[in-house]
Design a protein around this motif. Structure first.
Motif: not given
Length: 1292
Positions: A45-47, A376-378, A382-384, A386-400
């Protein structure tokens, strides 16, 4: 794949020996971190596709190394070889650490600059504002204030007020002390001592170590402080145990000390190296506060799976394993015994708790939650994304590429339930929300121990669960035998006592003192005693309350029965008296003093007695309303009746004066007005009382300790005392009027009795007020009832008892004759007053004496009593300026001389006082028993000759008639004894014998009938003696009265005594006087008596003066009315006494009509002496005036002011006085200040009509010439008729 790079603090130190030592118990922190990371990475469930990793760094318990490793973490992580490595791509996200406060804050100093989240899991900042100063600082532990609250609650729960404190000697220890100590004081707890333990002891300083050891030993042996708090870090336990080991290596004595240790959160029970063999018995039963944790079964499974070489990336594992299991890994360079080799079969669960614990500790649980939070912060980031990417406001999150400062937004709002089901969240101050667990340590002989949870501290709990302690689960140190220990400075103050602080000591050290009266304490160690509820009172031991007994004055208790009986009895007596008066309503004693008022007073007294019954019984609404007003109105009516009685008497006597305006008030109108007005005013007061603040039933719970009193509340105390005050005003007015009327001439005048009754009445009610105020409970009601009954009984007894006595027992006295009986007045002596007035009148009318100066005088009555003589003398000296005399004719007072008195006793009693002030005293009828009295009192002058001349005359008279056997009747006092002792030798010397000597009492006691009978019998025997026919009589005029009274009692018909023929020789001081009923007795027994009298001259102008005396001749003479009524046997008008018209004084009476026994028109010897005394004073003043006039003429002195003349100035002129009076006789004193002159010899002739005259038959004058010292005209004597004018023979 993301990297979690975490610094972990692993402590190591050097202890005594220079060998590397590891605190094995803290290795669980590393394993908790690894376990948490493992759980996260295995949880899909985590990342997804991202794994957490971590680095662990050691601070080496040194600030310098902490800063170095922190900098290495920040700038060398790309080339630093970590101790524990599981990541392949590094990205520092957060830091968890450290354990100690110093380590955490040293790290934060650097990390905070880069805003890297730091989650510390075991530290409390000494500065409460540290979180706001470093925004990236998060604490996985609750606020330390909750631990303080828990410690205070624990101490208060067990009532430990005298506790010791062991604290680490650094800033955190000082912060702990400064923070906790005020809270301890505020909650009544004191520190018995504060012992600081060095953070790292210096064993090279043995002196310091010795002092610490000695202090600790002293504290452990203190039998008062049985609870010790310990604050610091886990190393503190190591150092403390090392110090204790040095003082007792065998652990024999220290283990026997029974103390309860209270351990704070940062301290854990750890053992290093050879300390494993020491054991922890001294801490058996210790109570420790730990960070809250939950037992995770999967964590124990994880620990059980730990094997030797379980991970190759853990650089600490080898050191931990070797020291935990006391074995050694193979080292080719060092020879090792086979038995000491680590086999790999060792299991963590076999280790003791001081080396390693299998259950997750509070610090490990904090680390576990910290990993969960970061994950849980990470996850949130991560979920935030995904939401932004679904709406087209952001690209893919790179944790590095994730920046660590972005975590703060999510950290502030983090809130979730962990795998243990507990909510995890931060407070506004970035502290973990939660509390502490309270653990109890139980040690075993095999050096192992366990900690059992016995309570918790959680300020966020609901329903009173902030502090929970399960006392029954606690294992106490063995020395207490499972009894709750006591840790106080002194023994508890048991119930019934309170604490009292000892001077110069802490407030926890106190003495126990008993509670004051009325207060209790029902718990141990109360600071103050408290009162019971109003309906209860303190018991004897003052440790509990007892319900109060409800009481009131009832008819069933003895006191109520007694008072009711007295009230009913007095009521019946009043009814009986009223019936008696109604039955005898036409008798004089009932008709006197207003019969209607008498009836009204008796009815009022009856109601007074009955009103007391309103005060007995259960107070109700109606009885409370009625009893005080009823009592006040009835008593006011009764006192008004008394006031009306006395006022009526006074008004009646005032109305008898000519022109008096009081005549219109005499009668029933005045009495009715007084009674009605006196009662109506009280009715008005009571009506106002009932309309404004009426009385009501009330419960008094405070007056009597053990009782609740049902009483009547007066409503208005002011109105209550107004009722009493008005009643007292009436009583005082009645007393004053009655006192003023007490001497009015009325046999049945009630004023005397009313005076006494009002005195009693006022005394009762004046004493009522302080007594009423000082009593409590139903005693107040008893006091008022007693006052009502006693004052009513006083009025009834004092006023009506004498009348009832006469009506019932002495009916013969209930007649008109007794009604008008007056006090005895010797009417014959009233001539003395008139002689004084006549002499003053003559002097004032004579222009030769002191022009423009008028003589005046006061007259005082001695009442024939020594006490009254002294009193009137003092009044004369000191109160003349305000004293209202009996007789007054002067306007400007200046006391010059005193004339008096008649009797020897009166004169000498006066002289005792007057002589001190040298005021001239001219006595006119006294002979001193002491012949030297004149020289002793230089101001004493006698207007009579020396008594020796009378003795010479008596001897000469007896010798003249050849009487040698004579009897003597003498007054029974000092003067009579003096006369006998003086005369008897003279008689013997002249051949004369005393046949008998009979003493007559000065004042006969008619209550002693035996004595009177004996005297009468003796006199009767003497009168029958036919040999002694001459009787001498010496005494004063009252002696004639008593002698005649005694003779009358022995022969009321006067048949036998009048036939006795005797010659009475009467001395100077005795005059033939009659009083009252003696007028009818006559003086025949004294027929032919020969008496010696002071020489006098008949002055025709004095007889003219007497003839001019009429009724009301002077308004200033207080004696005149009594004299006139008794002299003429008449009565002045008195409306209160029924009087026949024939008995009224008409004013037409004349003095010359009176018999000689009542009044003489010719001037007597005593009156003549008074007359001469006035002229002596006038001539002295005239001499002073002339002397002053001469001196003024030659300019030696100014104008004489007679008001400034002092009495002592008269003595010089008195010594040399010599003049001829209006009768032509020379007046002068001898050297002994006695009047030069002699005595007249008089013969008494009695007539059948009870009158008599005295004829002069001779004289005695030692200053006469030609042998005329003694003259007797025998042929002029009228002998007793029994002698038939023959010379009486009196020989043996």
């Amino acid at each position: 794949m993301a990297l979690l790079h975490v610094d972990f603090t692993f402590q190591s130190c050097t202890l005594i020996i220079l060998a590397y030592s590891v605190v094995t118990k803290f290795y669980q922190h590393i394993l908790a971190l690894a376990f948490a990371v493992k759980e996260i990475n295995e949880n899909s469930k985590f990342c997804p596709n991202i794994s957490l990793g971590f680095h662990i760094y050691d601070s080496y318990y040194d600030a310098r190394m902490t800063y170095r490793t922190t900098l290495d973490l920040l700038f060398k992580s790309h080339r630093f070889v970590p101790n524990y490595k599981c990541d392949t791509q590094k990205n520092l996200i957060a830091i968890i650490g450290g354990l100690s406060a110093d380590t955490s804050f040293h790290m934060a100093d650097t990390i905070g600059l880069y805003k890297i989240p730091q989650l510390t899991y075991g530290s409390f900042p000494p500065d409460k504002n540290y979180g706001s100063q470093v925004p990236s600082f998060y604490r996985m532990v609750p606020n330390e204030a909750h631990q303080y609250m828990g410690i205070i609650s624990l101490l208060k729960h067990f009532r430990w007020t005298w506790v010791g404190l062991f604290t680490v000697d650094d800033n955190s220890g000082e912060h702990f002390l400064q923070t906790l100590e005020p809270s301890l004081s505020h909650n009544g707890i004191c520190l018995a001592f504060t012992q600081r333990i060095p953070q790292i002891p210096r064993f090279d300083d043995l002196e310091e170590i010795g002092d610490i050891v000695l202090n600790i030993y002293v504290h452990l042996t203190d039998d008062k402080a049985n609870a010790f708090m310990m604050y610091g870090e886990s190393m503190t336990i190591i150092w403390l145990r090392s110090i204790l080991f040095l003082s007792d290596p065998e652990n024999r004595e220290i283990s026997s000390f029974k103390k309860v240790w209270i351990i704070t959160t940062q301290i854990d029970f750890i053992s290093t190296g050879f300390q494993r063999s020491w054991g922890l018995q001294i801490f058996h039963g210790a109570i420790s506060f730990t960070i809250h944790s939950q037992n995770l079964p999967q964590f124990q499974e994880f620990l059980q799976g730990i094997k030797l070489y379980w991970t190759q990336g853990d650089g600490f594992f080898k050191d931990f394993w070797e020291q935990a299991f006391d074995c050694t890994f193979p080292n080719p360079g060092v020879p090792v015994e086979v038995n000491d080799m680590c086999t790999g079969e060792e299991r963590l669960q076999s280790l003791p708790g001081s080396v390693f614990e299998m259950s997750m500790t509070g610090h490990s649980y904090s680390i576990y939650q910290a990993v969960d939070i970061v994950a849980r912060v990470l996850q949130g980031i991560y979920l935030t994304s995904l939401k932004k990417r679904a709406t087209g406001n952001s690209g893919i999150l790179k944790f590095q590429d994730l920046k660590h400062w972005k975590l703060h937004h999510f950290l502030h709002d983090i809130s979730f339930n962990n795998s243990a089901g507990e909510t995890v969240s931060f407070t506004d101050k970035r502290e973990m929300r939660g509390g502490f667990d309270i653990m109890n340590m139980v040690t075993f002989p095999n050096k192992s121990f366990i900690q059992l949870k016995i309570g918790s501290v959680n300020p966020y709990a609901l329903d009173g669960g902030e502090f929970i302690i399960h006392e029954d689960m606690i294992m106490w140190p063995k020395g207490f035998k499972q009894v709750v220990p006591i840790s106080v400075c002194n023994d508890y103050c048991h119930p019934g006592n309170r604490k009292k602080r000892k001077e110069g000591q802490k407030f926890c050290c106190y003495n126990c003192v008993p509670c004051p009266e009325g207060k209790i304490s029902n718990q141990n160690d109360l600071d103050n005693c408290f009162r019971c509820p109003e309906d209860q009172y303190a018991n004897k031991n003052k440790n509990g309350c007892i319900p109060k007994l409800i009481t009131f004055l009832s008819y069933k208790e003895p006191l109520g029965i007694g008072l009711t009986s007295v009230a009913v009895l007095c009521s019946l007596i009043t009814i009986l008296v009223l019936g008696t008066f109604i039955k005898h309503k036409d008798t004089p004693i009932v008709k006197a003093n207003n019969r209607d008022l008498t009836y009204a007073l008796l009815i009022a007294l009856l109601l007074c007695f009955l009103s007391s019954l309103l005060f007995i019984g259960h107070p109700g609404q109606m009885t409370c309303l009625l009893r005080q007003p009823t009592f006040g109105i009835i008593f006011s009516a009764a006192v008004s009746c008394v006031l009306a009685k006395t006022t009526t008497v006074v008004a009646a006597f005032m109305a008898t004066k000519p022109g008096s305006t009081m005549r219109k008030w005499v009668g029933k109108r005045l009495s009715h007005c007084i009674v009605l007005s006196g009662s109506l005013i009280q009715v008005s007061i009571c009506t106002g009382w009932l309309m404004t603040s009426p009385p009501f039933p009330d419960l008094d719970m405070n007056s009597v300790t053990e009782e609740t009193i049902v009483q009547c509340n007066e409503g208005s105390v002011t109105m209550f005392y107004s009722v009493l005050g008005y009643m007292g005003l009436l009583a005082i007015a009645s007393f004053i009027v009655a006192f003023a009327a007490r001497k009015l001439p009325d046999s049945f005048n009630e004023a005397k009795f009313i005076t006494f009754s009002m005195l009693l009445f006022c005394s009762v009610w004046l004493s009522f007020v302080p007594t009423y105020l000082s009593t409590k409970g139903k005693s107040m009601v008893v006091v008022e009832i007693f006052s009502i009954l006693s004052s009513s009984a006083g009025l009834l007894g004092c006023i009506f008892a004498p009348k009832c006595y006469i009506i019932v027992l002495k009916p013969e006295l209930n007649n008109r004759e007794q009604l008008i009986r007056r006090k005895i007045v010797l009417t014959k002596f009233y001539q003395h007053i008139l002689a004084l007035a006549f002499g003053v009148k003559e002097v004032n009318e004579n222009p030769k004496f002191c022009p423009n100066i008028t003589l005046g005088f006061h007259i005082y009555d001695s009442y024939y009593d020594a006490r009254m003589t002294y009193r009137t003398t003092l009044d004369l000296l000191f109160k003349s300026h305000r004293f209202v005399p009996n007789y007054k004719c002067d306007t400007q007072k200046n006391l010059i001389a005193i004339i008096g008195g008649l009797s020897a006793d009166t004169s000498f009693h006066m002289a005792d006082t007057i002589g001190l002030y040298k005021i001239p005293q001219l006595t006119y009828g006294s002979f001193p028993p002491d012949k030297n009295y004149g020289s002793q009192v230089p101001s004493f002058y006698r207007m009579v000759p020396n008594e020796a001349h009378q003795h010479m005359g008596i001897i000469s008279l007896i010798k003249h008639f050849g009487w040698t056997w004579v009897g003597l009747f003498s007054v029974d006092d000092n003067s009579g004894e003096h006369f006998l002792q003086t005369l008897e030798p003279l008689l013997s010397h002249n051949g004369i014998c005393l046949a008998f000597t009979q003493r007559i009492p000065q004042v006969a006691r008619f209550d002693n009938w035996v004595e009177l009978h004996d005297i009468g019998l003796n006199i009767y025997v003497h009168l029958k003696d036919d040999k002694a026919n001459a009787f001498m009589m010496y005494g004063e005029s009252m002696m004639i009265i008593w002698l005649r009274t005694i003779l009358f009692l022995s022969d009321p018909e006067n048949r036998e005594i009048s036939s006795f023929k005797k010659v009475w020789i009467i001395t100077t001081q005795i005059d033939f006087i009659l009083t009252g009923s003696q007028r009818s007795w006559g003086l025949q027994i004294f027929q032919g008596a020969i008496s010696f009298t002071i020489h006098s001259q008949n002055l025709p102008q004095f007889q003219e003066f007497l003839q001019g005396i009429k009724l009301h001749w002077t308004q200033g003479d207080g004696f005149f009315k009594d004299f006139w009524e008794q002299a003429f046997d008449c009565t002045f008008p008195n409306p209160s006494v029924p009087t026949e018209v024939s008995d009224m004084c008409t004013g037409e009476e004349s003095l010359q009509s009176l018999p000689g026994s009542l009044f003489e028109m010719s001037m007597t010897g005593h009156s003549y002496s008074i007359y001469k005394a006035v002229y002596v004073v006038a001539h002295v003043l005239q001499g002073i005036y002339l002397t002053n006039f001469k001196k003024r003429a030659i300019g030696n002195i100014g104008v004489l002011k007679f008001q400034d003349l002092q009495p002592w100035q008269l003595h010089h002129f008195l010594h040399d006085i010599s003049f001829n009076n209006s009768a032509g006789e020379t007046v002068l004193f001898t050297d002994n200040r006695e009047m030069r002159g002699g005595f007249d010899i008089m013969n008494m002739i009695a007539f059948p009509n009870k009158s008599f005259i005295q004829l002069k038959i001779g004289s005695v004058n030692p200053y006469a010439l030609d042998g005329k010292e003694f003259i007797i005209n025998e042929d002029m004597i009228m002998w007793h008729e029994g002698f038939n004018q023959a010379l009486a023979h009196t020989v043996f």
